[in-house]
Design an enzyme around this catalytic site. Structure first.
Site, PDB file in Angstrom:
ATOM      1  N   ASP A 260     -22.822  37.476 -30.136  1.00 16.95           N
ATOM      2  CA  ASP A 260     -24.195  37.133 -31.115  1.00 16.95           C
ATOM      3  C   ASP A 260     -24.852  39.280 -32.098  1.00 16.95           C
ATOM      4  OD1 ASP A 260     -24.997  35.001 -29.882  1.00 16.95           O
ATOM      5  OD2 ASP A 260     -25.400  34.430 -31.881  1.00 16.95           O
TER       6      ASP A 260
ATOM      7  N   HIS B 215     -23.550  37.426 -20.199  1.00 14.26           N
ATOM      8  CA  HIS B 215     -23.478  36.342 -20.925  1.00 14.26           C
ATOM      9  C   HIS B 215     -23.436  35.484 -19.629  1.00 14.26           C
ATOM     10  CE1 HIS B 215     -21.231  32.928 -22.298  1.00 14.26           C
ATOM     11  NE2 HIS B 215     -21.373  33.691 -23.197  1.00 14.26           N
TER      12      HIS B 215
HETATM   13  C1  SDX Z   1     -24.404  32.713 -27.096  1.00 18.33           C
HETATM   14  O1  SDX Z   1     -23.063  29.593 -23.229  1.00 18.33           O
HETATM   15  C2  SDX Z   1     -22.584  30.502 -23.944  1.00 18.33           C
HETATM   16  O2  SDX Z   1     -21.521  30.189 -24.125  1.00 18.33           O
HETATM   17  C3  SDX Z   1     -23.347  30.856 -25.127  1.00 18.33           C
HETATM   18  C4  SDX Z   1     -22.602  31.932 -26.161  1.00 18.33           C
HETATM   19  C5  SDX Z   1     -21.488  30.541 -27.214  1.00 18.33           C
HETATM   20  O3  SDX Z   1     -20.795  30.639 -27.555  1.00 18.33           O
HETATM   21  O4  SDX Z   1     -22.213  29.121 -26.425  1.00 18.33           O
HETATM   22  O5  SDX Z   1     -21.436  32.359 -26.139  1.00 18.33           O
HETATM   23  C6  SDX Z   1     -23.631  32.087 -27.468  1.00 18.33           C
HETATM   24  O6  SDX Z   1     -25.168  32.174 -26.539  1.00 18.33           O
HETATM   25  C7  SDX Z   1     -24.389  34.111 -26.724  1.00 18.33           C
HETATM   26  C8  SDX Z   1     -26.008  34.666 -25.382  1.00 18.33           C
HETATM   27  C9  SDX Z   1     -26.200  35.711 -26.948  1.00 18.33           C
HETATM   28  N1  SDX Z   1     -27.561  35.851 -25.724  1.00 18.33           N
HETATM   29  C10 SDX Z   1     -28.043  36.611 -25.973  1.00 18.33           C
HETATM   30  O7  SDX Z   1     -27.578  37.219 -26.286  1.00 18.33           O
HETATM   31  C11 SDX Z   1     -29.429  37.055 -25.239  1.00 18.33           C
HETATM   32  C12 SDX Z   1     -29.199  38.569 -24.110  1.00 18.33           C
HETATM   33  N2  SDX Z   1     -28.973  38.280 -23.186  1.00 18.33           N
HETATM   34  C13 SDX Z   1     -29.175  37.833 -22.305  1.00 18.33           C
HETATM   35  O8  SDX Z   1     -30.315  36.383 -22.292  1.00 18.33           O
HETATM   36  C14 SDX Z   1     -28.438  36.913 -20.882  1.00 18.33           C
HETATM   37  O9  SDX Z   1     -27.808  37.835 -21.133  1.00 18.33           O
HETATM   38  C15 SDX Z   1     -27.692  35.148 -21.816  1.00 18.33           C
HETATM   39  C16 SDX Z   1     -28.791  34.464 -21.965  1.00 18.33           C
HETATM   40  C17 SDX Z   1     -26.983  35.848 -22.199  1.00 18.33           C
HETATM   41  C18 SDX Z   1     -27.113  34.224 -19.746  1.00 18.33           C
HETATM   42  O10 SDX Z   1     -28.249  34.929 -18.581  1.00 18.33           O
HETATM   43  P1  SDX Z   1     -27.466  35.002 -17.281  1.00 18.33           P
HETATM   44  O11 SDX Z   1     -26.180  33.990 -17.500  1.00 18.33           O
HETATM   45  O12 SDX Z   1     -29.190  33.449 -16.862  1.00 18.33           O
HETATM   46  O13 SDX Z   1     -27.652  35.650 -16.543  1.00 18.33           O
HETATM   47  P2  SDX Z   1     -29.051  36.624 -15.883  1.00 18.33           P
HETATM   48  O14 SDX Z   1     -30.798  36.139 -17.301  1.00 18.33           O
HETATM   49  O15 SDX Z   1     -29.200  35.700 -14.878  1.00 18.33           O
HETATM   50  O16 SDX Z   1     -29.020  37.886 -16.063  1.00 18.33           O
HETATM   51  C19 SDX Z   1     -28.735  38.377 -14.815  1.00 18.33           C
HETATM   52  C20 SDX Z   1     -28.991  39.768 -14.985  1.00 18.33           C
HETATM   53  C21 SDX Z   1     -30.498  39.271 -14.262  1.00 18.33           C
HETATM   54  O17 SDX Z   1     -30.785  40.418 -13.690  1.00 18.33           O
HETATM   55  P3  SDX Z   1     -30.993  40.797 -12.058  1.00 18.33           P
HETATM   56  O18 SDX Z   1     -32.145  38.909 -12.063  1.00 18.33           O
HETATM   57  O19 SDX Z   1     -29.911  40.033 -12.082  1.00 18.33           O
HETATM   58  O20 SDX Z   1     -31.325  41.832 -11.539  1.00 18.33           O
HETATM   59  O21 SDX Z   1     -28.226  41.026 -15.711  1.00 18.33           O
HETATM   60  C22 SDX Z   1     -29.929  40.729 -16.517  1.00 18.33           C
HETATM   61  C23 SDX Z   1     -31.097  40.454 -16.463  1.00 18.33           C
HETATM   62  O22 SDX Z   1     -31.766  40.646 -16.386  1.00 18.33           O
HETATM   63  N3  SDX Z   1     -29.600  40.597 -18.059  1.00 18.33           N
HETATM   64  C24 SDX Z   1     -29.767  42.184 -18.482  1.00 18.33           C
HETATM   65  C25 SDX Z   1     -29.463  41.080 -20.492  1.00 18.33           C
HETATM   66  N4  SDX Z   1     -28.916  40.371 -19.375  1.00 18.33           N
HETATM   67  C26 SDX Z   1     -28.824  40.136 -18.631  1.00 18.33           C
HETATM   68  N5  SDX Z   1     -30.782  42.903 -18.670  1.00 18.33           N
HETATM   69  C27 SDX Z   1     -31.224  43.546 -19.603  1.00 18.33           C
HETATM   70  N6  SDX Z   1     -30.457  43.060 -21.126  1.00 18.33           N
HETATM   71  C28 SDX Z   1     -29.967  41.624 -21.271  1.00 18.33           C
HETATM   72  N7  SDX Z   1     -29.636  41.394 -22.484  1.00 18.33           N
END
Ligand code: SDX
Length: 430
Positions: A365, A307
């Site tokens: 989710d 998140h």
């Molecule tokens: C919702 O914003 C909100 O409030 C949203 C929400 C709401 O109520 O409105 O809470 C609802 O959208 C919840 C999130 C649902 N999405 C997912 O579950 C999809 C999987 N999660 C990711 O795509 C990600 O965690 C996000 C999109 C939720 C957050 O993305 P960020 O903040 O841009 O974080 P990031 O992608 O920069 O990740 C940071 C690091 C990265 O590694 P590095 O580049 O630092 O090496 O963590 C890794 C990412 O690769 N990472 C993951 C991961 N999520 C982040 N690695 C593996 N699996 C994951 N799920």
């Protein structure tokens, strides 16, 4: 040295003071509006990781402590003591309603659930396999073609009519989309049912027999709507604010929010989690998928994990996980292999160095789809369920934005890295 400013000094020694603005709680903000005029530079923050877009009174999140409050009330207390219509009133008007206010609001919502019959004909134009989110965004956007009388965004009465209309009609539109894909006749809403009961009735009743509302299912839906109702400046809510800031009609702004929510990185994740769990299949495959999620060269991510704000447990996920146990038991689905698989996946991931180091926890989710599935809701409808709850938050933020006396159209700037100035070359000389 003043404690209420940041002093910024440019490389050539030109300083300026940037005022600090303090809220009720949470991080202070630095007002940078004069930065370009005085220093000739923009800030740069793709994804808005450290950027506050507005001053809001609606919802507060503390990602480190795992706190979520609606108008100051912890979501755990609202989940335990309140109901979705009362929480909707709180988010919209800022205070918990009196008994009279709640009855009036509830009655208004219950008596505005029907759609213009012309809107129902829209659904006959969709293919049987149209995605319900595509239908939802299309039909909500079409509301601006029907309700001209509530398009004067500067008229408080018109804003009130829009607010009650969109919240009342969203479940009816959602259910109509489901009935289209199910090949079943549309079921009209009933004014004697509460918000969640009415949705279940419109989703699952058929003309051929009586339909009995399952109260466990209704209570579970009501709680899920509370937990999804608002979440500060998330992607879809920011989209609604951005679209509304141009003065676009509110139905189109909400339709824009629905489209933004659909993405798998956002509200589309609940549908993606179920598909991921089905792809994993059983616990012995979990290590392989966890490794895929850690592999930078593999686009696969553990859906429902991570998140932007929560670097601790998403408080909503904790509540929903507990609710899974209750709903599955009471729905008699004790043998939910997908729930067992989700629990094992959570256990493995939360003990993995990569997830620990990056503070990746289950989000809202991760478990919600398990409950929707137990209630008989098709996977393609999961994000629609999210949209029903979040519409209240979108409307609350739209109202706050549109009534802000200092409100301006949202128009970010950029860092330009494209071609330098060059002259046109005739095609015969290229
Ligand atoms: C919702 O914003 C909100 O409030 C949203 C929400 C709401 O109520 O409105 O809470 C609802 O959208 C919840 C999130 C649902 N999405 C997912 O579950 C999809 C999987 N999660 C990711 O795509 C990600 O965690 C996000 C999109 C939720 C957050 O993305 P960020 O903040 O841009 O974080 P990031 O992608 O920069 O990740 C940071 C690091 C990265 O590694 P590095 O580049 O630092 O090496 O963590 C890794 C990412 O690769 N990472 C993951 C991961 N999520 C982040 N690695 C593996 N699996 C994951 N799920």
């Amino acid at each position: 040295m003043s404690k209420d400013v940041y002093t910024l000094t440019s490389p050539d020694g030109k300083s300026m003071e940037l005022p600090i603005r303090k809220g009720t709680t949470g991080p202070d903000v630095i007002e940078i509006g004069r930065l370009f005029a005085e220093q000739g530079v923009f800030t740069y923050d793709p994804g808005f990781v450290s950027t506050g877009s507005c001053d809001s009174d609606i919802t507060f999140i503390d990602g480190k402590e795992g706190v979520l409050m609606y108008r100051g009330y912890p979501v755990e207390q609202l989940a335990k003591h309140s109901n979705f219509v009362e929480v909707a009133y709180l988010l919209l008007y800022g205070e918990l309603p009196t008994a009279t206010e709640l009855t009036q609001f509830d009655t208004s919502i219950r008596t505005h659930t029907m759609l213009n019959e012309g809107m129902l004909r829209f659904f006959t134009g969709f293919r049987y396999d149209a995605h319900p989110m595509a239908m939802l965004s299309a039909v909500v956007g079409s509301m601006s073609a029907y309700y001209h009388d509530t398009m004067d965004i500067n008229n408080p009465e018109a804003r009130e009519v829009f607010t009650h209309r969109i919240i009342a009609k969203l479940p009816t539109i959602a259910a109509a989309a489901h009935k289209l894909t199910a090949g079943q006749p549309f079921i009209y809403p009933r004014n004697d049912l509460n918000y969640a009961e009415n949705l279940l009735h419109m989703l699952f009743a058929v003309p051929a027999e009586d339909y009995e509302i399952n109260q466990v299912a209704a209570e579970a839906l009501d709680l899920l709507f509370i937990l999804h109702a608002d979440h500060e400046q998330n992607c879809s809510t920011s989209t609604v604010r951005m679209a509304g800031s141009s003065g676009a009609n509110p139905y189109s702004a909400i339709a824009a929010g629905i489209s933004a929510l659909w993405g798998p990185a956002h509200g589309g994740a609940n549908e993606a989690v179920l598909r991921m769990l089905k792809e994993i299949g059983n616990a012995k495959n979990i290590p392989k998928f966890v490794e895929k999620a850690k592999d930078k060269d593999d686009p696969f991510r553990l859906m429902g994990f991570g998140h932007r704000v929560y670097k601790n447990f998403d408080p909503r996920a904790t509540i929903i996980r507990e609710m899974c146990h209750k709903v599955l038991d009471q729905m008699g689905r004790t043998d939910s292999p997908l729930f067992e698989l989700a629990l094992e996946l959570e256990r493995v991931a939360l003990n993995d160095e990569y997830f620990i180091e990056k503070n990746l926890y289950p989000n809202v989710d991760f478990y919600s789809g398990i409950i929707y599935r137990a209630l008989g809701i098709p996977t393609s409808m999961f994000t629609v369920m999210f949209a029903i709850g979040r519409t209240v938050g979108w409307v609350a933020h739209w109202r706050e934005m549109i009534t802000d006396p200092g409100g301006r159209i949202s128009r970010p700037r950029q860092l330009y890295s494209g071609a330098a100035k060059r002259d046109y070359v005739a095609v015969k000389e290229r």
